[in-house]
Enzyme design. Structure first.
Site, short mmCIF file in Angstrom:
data_model
loop_
_atom_site.label_atom_id
_atom_site.label_comp_id
_atom_site.label_asym_id
_atom_site.label_seq_id
_atom_site.Cartn_x
_atom_site.Cartn_y
_atom_site.Cartn_z
N ALA A 175 0.84 -1.20 0.00
CA ALA A 175 0.00 0.00 0.00
C ALA A 175 0.87 1.25 0.00
CB ALA A 175 -0.93 0.00 1.22
N ASP A 176 0.28 2.33 -0.45
CA ASP A 176 0.95 3.63 -0.42
C ASP A 176 -0.12 4.68 -0.18
OD1 ASP A 176 3.27 5.33 -0.67
OD2 ASP A 176 2.39 6.02 -2.55
#
Length: 193
Positions: free
Chosen positions: A70-71
């Site tokens: 994730a970012d």
């Protein structure tokens, strides 16, 4: 053979969220150079690309796994704001956010190996910050909390005291949109439930 679940992240918040869901998983640092900070690029493309890079990097060493990456970025006035580089930068960011709306974008990618199938999605939430004082900014920075968080605040900690309201997924603002993650896992035949 059951596949190992791997979180491609060093984020304590993402780790805590998956633990809270009762997921049995391993944490592996993706060691990639994230893109996008301070740029005028599409935040959707930035978080998608960064999330995909993380799962692909970890997949090089884990060939029978479900890998989650994730970012998260904060966007205001078209500027992508990641983690502050120092206290001065945290102060600048918190002043810019004060009393205003901004958006939080999280890209989440799930990769199943050895098939190397990647699913990716982006979630957007809207946050309104309070019109907090300079003294509150200084006290918050002194806690150290803003330093490793996109937008220089953590809604799950003392940063919640700076927030007036949110629209959208709370867990997206924390950094891992759990409902969307579960939806991607469902498409691969897995579930957080």
């Amino acid at each position: 053979m059951k596949k190992e679940i791997i979180l491609a992240s060093n984020s304590p918040r993402r780790i805590d969220l998956l633990k809270h869901m009762g997921v049995d998983f391993k944490v592996v640092s993706p060691n990639v150079e994230e893109e996008g900070n301070g740029e005028k690029r599409s935040p959707v493309e930035v978080v998608k690309k960064n999330a995909i890079m993380k799962v692909q990097k970890v997949a090089e060493d884990y060939r029978n796994a479900i890998i989650i990456g994730a970012d998260t970025v904060v966007v205001i006035d078209g500027e992508i704001i990641g983690k502050p580089t120092n206290e001065k930068d945290a102060r600048r960011i918190l002043r810019k956010l004060r009393g205003r709306y901004h958006f939080v974008f999280s890209g989440v990618a799930v990769m199943e190996t050895p098939e190397d199938k990647v699913l990716v999605s982006v979630v957007r939430s809207k946050v309104k910050m309070r019109d907090y004082s300079e003294e509150e900014i200084e006290r918050y920075i002194a806690t150290g909390e803003p330093m490793d968080k996109a937008g220089a605040y953590g809604i799950q900690g003392k940063g919640a005291l700076l927030v007036e309201k949110i629209e959208g997924d709370y867990y997206n603002i924390v950094g891992l949109p759990l409902v969307r993650l579960n939806s991607l896992l469902n498409r691969l035949g897995y579930s957080l439930l």
